[in-house]
Design a protein around this motif. Structure first.
Motif, PDB file in Angstrom:
ATOM      1  N   VAL A   1      -3.302  10.998  -0.018  1.00  0.00           N
ATOM      2  CA  VAL A   1      -3.681   9.714   0.057  1.00  0.00           C
ATOM      3  C   VAL A   1      -3.613   9.394   1.661  1.00  0.00           C
ATOM      4  O   VAL A   1      -2.698   9.326   2.219  1.00  0.00           O
ATOM      5  CB  VAL A   1      -3.161   8.699  -0.887  1.00  0.00           C
TER       6      VAL A   1
ATOM      7  N   LEU B   1       1.342  10.719   0.973  1.00  0.00           N
ATOM      8  CA  LEU B   1       0.524   9.689   1.776  1.00  0.00           C
ATOM      9  C   LEU B   1       0.520   9.872   3.034  1.00  0.00           C
ATOM     10  O   LEU B   1       1.626  10.182   3.553  1.00  0.00           O
ATOM     11  CB  LEU B   1       1.108   8.412   1.329  1.00  0.00           C
TER      12      LEU B   1
ATOM     13  N   ASP C   1      -8.606   6.330   2.446  1.00  0.00           N
ATOM     14  CA  ASP C   1      -8.527   5.741   1.171  1.00  0.00           C
ATOM     15  C   ASP C   1      -8.231   4.567   0.927  1.00  0.00           C
ATOM     16  O   ASP C   1      -8.641   3.695  -0.048  1.00  0.00           O
ATOM     17  CB  ASP C   1      -7.496   6.577   0.304  1.00  0.00           C
ATOM     18  N   MET C   2      -7.459   3.944   2.069  1.00  0.00           N
ATOM     19  CA  MET C   2      -7.006   2.461   2.106  1.00  0.00           C
ATOM     20  C   MET C   2      -7.225   2.052   3.576  1.00  0.00           C
ATOM     21  O   MET C   2      -6.581   2.630   4.394  1.00  0.00           O
ATOM     22  CB  MET C   2      -5.719   2.307   1.750  1.00  0.00           C
TER      23      MET C   2
ATOM     24  N   ALA D   1       0.873  -1.389  -0.115  1.00  0.00           N
ATOM     25  CA  ALA D   1      -0.171   0.008   0.010  1.00  0.00           C
ATOM     26  C   ALA D   1       1.029   1.242  -0.049  1.00  0.00           C
ATOM     27  O   ALA D   1       0.507   2.219  -0.779  1.00  0.00           O
ATOM     28  CB  ALA D   1      -0.865   0.001   1.155  1.00  0.00           C
TER      29      ALA D   1
ATOM     30  N   VAL E   1       1.801   3.960  -3.900  1.00  0.00           N
ATOM     31  CA  VAL E   1       1.151   5.731  -3.873  1.00  0.00           C
ATOM     32  C   VAL E   1       2.467   6.546  -4.124  1.00  0.00           C
ATOM     33  O   VAL E   1       2.144   7.353  -5.063  1.00  0.00           O
ATOM     34  CB  VAL E   1       0.582   5.891  -2.807  1.00  0.00           C
TER      35      VAL E   1
ATOM     36  N   GLN F   1      -3.428   0.311  -8.221  1.00  0.00           N
ATOM     37  CA  GLN F   1      -2.048   0.603  -7.905  1.00  0.00           C
ATOM     38  C   GLN F   1      -1.306  -0.400  -7.162  1.00  0.00           C
ATOM     39  O   GLN F   1      -0.189  -1.078  -7.333  1.00  0.00           O
ATOM     40  CB  GLN F   1      -1.805   2.132  -7.321  1.00  0.00           C
ATOM     41  N   CYS F   2      -1.957  -0.845  -6.099  1.00  0.00           N
ATOM     42  CA  CYS F   2      -1.783  -1.681  -5.248  1.00  0.00           C
ATOM     43  C   CYS F   2      -1.339  -3.077  -5.812  1.00  0.00           C
ATOM     44  O   CYS F   2      -0.593  -3.786  -5.720  1.00  0.00           O
ATOM     45  CB  CYS F   2      -2.714  -2.129  -3.913  1.00  0.00           C
TER      46      CYS F   2
ATOM     47  N   MET G   1      -4.075   6.281   4.305  1.00  0.00           N
ATOM     48  CA  MET G   1      -3.797   4.691   4.585  1.00  0.00           C
ATOM     49  C   MET G   1      -3.918   4.544   5.975  1.00  0.00           C
ATOM     50  O   MET G   1      -3.291   5.194   6.896  1.00  0.00           O
ATOM     51  CB  MET G   1      -2.791   4.405   4.020  1.00  0.00           C
TER      52      MET G   1
ATOM     53  N   CYS H   1      -6.527   3.291  -5.934  1.00  0.00           N
ATOM     54  CA  CYS H   1      -5.562   3.016  -5.170  1.00  0.00           C
ATOM     55  C   CYS H   1      -5.554   1.635  -5.304  1.00  0.00           C
ATOM     56  O   CYS H   1      -4.284   0.977  -5.122  1.00  0.00           O
ATOM     57  CB  CYS H   1      -5.714   3.387  -3.373  1.00  0.00           C
TER      58      CYS H   1
END
Ligand SMILES: *Cc1c(COP(=O)(O)O)cnc(C)c1O
Length: 424
Positions: A202, A167, A224-225, A99, A103, A254-255, A204, A251
């Motif tokens: 972002v 992030l 976001d995550m 994660a 980002v 991307q992960c 997380m 997200c």
């Protein structure tokens, strides 16, 4: 049965009196579990979970219906657009590393506004020098400490958010730190503040040990995550491996590119026959988490009444399943762990011994007799052999087993003479 398993009548009577006073709290935990059980069930029904999804796939795993459905179920429970739930994610740290790395790009910065992140992330980020860390890739890191009263330092957070900040990492659980675990509500307030400073950043959340302890998850309040391990709460004790990331479509894409390869993303990754345990484990997770919560509260009450400092205290609200008890002596720490080990369904006949561990200055003692190696949703305890001899313990797949485990640890402490039975 208790006497057959080595619990004296006095210890059992003490434990049962403690439980009398916990009835109201336990009822609240059951209500949360009831809500979350229906939340999971609803997501499973909505996504037409069916027997065909339990079939094993191998090789590339293209068009893996079970895997794709499991990810939709997770996304619906976390109220996110998408999720990545895979046995190819080897543990919580791996999920968090994916994660984070998905980002950021060279020159970007990561900010932790809640103090030091979990130990293993120090090497992922490069706070501790480490091969392959994000620091090696030119990613910066900043950290804002909590205020002395453990509240968020909003002024310092505002200053620490720069045009490089890409992030923000928020750890929900205290982990092995001596700070309170944040409630989802508190996390929501922090997220609102961060968004007011930099809307596009972002956010997380390290959700390890927090899943299903409340009705809401951090993704319900703007994260976001959300990231976690399947051998903790959401695996329900049945998942033999795995991690999850639930979040926005962007997200998660991307992960997935980071986990497999750019261009492949979520399309590859065979389920290897693990679908029945991952679905069923998630189905059981709300009640398993409730058992672990009750066990933690029971332990806090048992040891607090007997004069030991405990964190959190028995009457505090809980937002994760970890309990710390300050045993105050080496004998106390060893006796506690001996009891937890002796209470296990697996390896109950062995005695845990303190041992030097990589990354620790002092020998560490660990007690776990688990069906899944290293699983910490199963009853387990550990602590470094140094003052004040804190033991950290968590888990308990069923409440009767959690209760027995704590009684057994208390009995070992009584037998070792490190605690006296308090009169209630
Ligand atoms: C357990 C945990 C991790 C790391 O998970 P592993 O599965 O042990 O790699 C990260 N953060 C927190 C808060 C945890 O409790």
């Amino acid at each position: 049965m208790y006497s057959k398993l080595g619990i004296s009548e006095e210890t059992l009577a003490y434990g049962n009196r403690i439980i009398e006073n916990l009835k109201k709290r336990f009822a609240k935990i059951d209500e949360t579990a009831e809500y979350n059980q229906l939340k999971v069930l609803h997501a499973m029904q909505k996504n037409h979970v069916q027997e065909a999804y339990f079939a094993a796939t191998t090789g590339y795993g293209y068009n893996d219906m079970g895997r794709d459905a499991l990810e939709r179920v997770y996304a619906d429970v976390f109220h996110t657009e998408a999720a990545l739930v895979r046995p190819q994610i080897t543990c919580g740290t791996h999920a968090l590393a994916i994660a984070l790395a998905s980002v950021v790009r060279p020159g970007d910065e990561i900010l932790s506004p809640v103090g030091k992140p979990y130990d293993t992330l120090e090497e992922v980020i490069g706070i501790r020098e480490s091969k392959g860390s994000l620091k090696e890739w030119g990613v910066g890191y900043r950290q804002v400490e909590l205020k002395p009263d453990h509240s968020f330092d909003y002024d310092a957070i505002k200053t620490a958010i720069t045009d490089k900040t890409k992030l923000i990492e928020i750890q929900r659980s205290k982990g092995y730190l001596l700070r309170p675990t944040f409630s989802v509500e508190q996390i929501g307030e922090l997220i609102d503040f961060i968004r007011s400073v930099k809307p596009e950043v972002v956010i997380m959340v390290d959700n390890c040990y927090g899943e299903f302890t409340e009705r809401l998850e951090p993704s319900d309040v703007g994260a976001d995550m959300c990231v976690g391990s399947l051998i903790k709460n959401p695996g329900g004790g049945l998942a033999p491996i795995g991690g999850y990331i639930a979040g926005t479509r962007e997200c998660i894409e991307q992960c997935a590119y980071r986990l497999s390869a750019p261009g492949l993303g979520q399309e590859v990754g065979a389920n290897l026959g693990l679908m029945p345990s991952l679905f069923q484990g998630f189905f059981l997770a709300p009640t398993v988490t409730a058992s672990a919560l009750k066990t933690a509260i029971f332990a806090a009450a048992m040891y607090e009444k007997a004069g030991f400092p405990v964190l959190p205290s028995a009457d505090e609200e809980r937002y994760d399943i970890i309990q710390a008890v300050s045993m105050g002596s080496e004998e106390g720490l060893l006796a506690f762990c001996k009891g937890i080990q002796a209470a296990a369904p697996v390896d109950s006949f062995v005695t845990p011994e303190p041992w030097p561990m990589p990354g620790y200055d002092d020998p560490v003692i660990m007690a776990a007799g688990a069906f899944v190696s290293g699983s910490s949703i199963e009853l387990s305890a550990d602590g470094p052999l140094k003052p004040p001899y804190n033991v950290y313990f968590q888990g308990g797949l069923t409440w009767p087993h959690g209760k027995f485990g704590i009684l057994k640890s208390f009995q070992e402490c009584l037998n070792a003479g490190v605690v006296k039975l308090p009169s209630l």
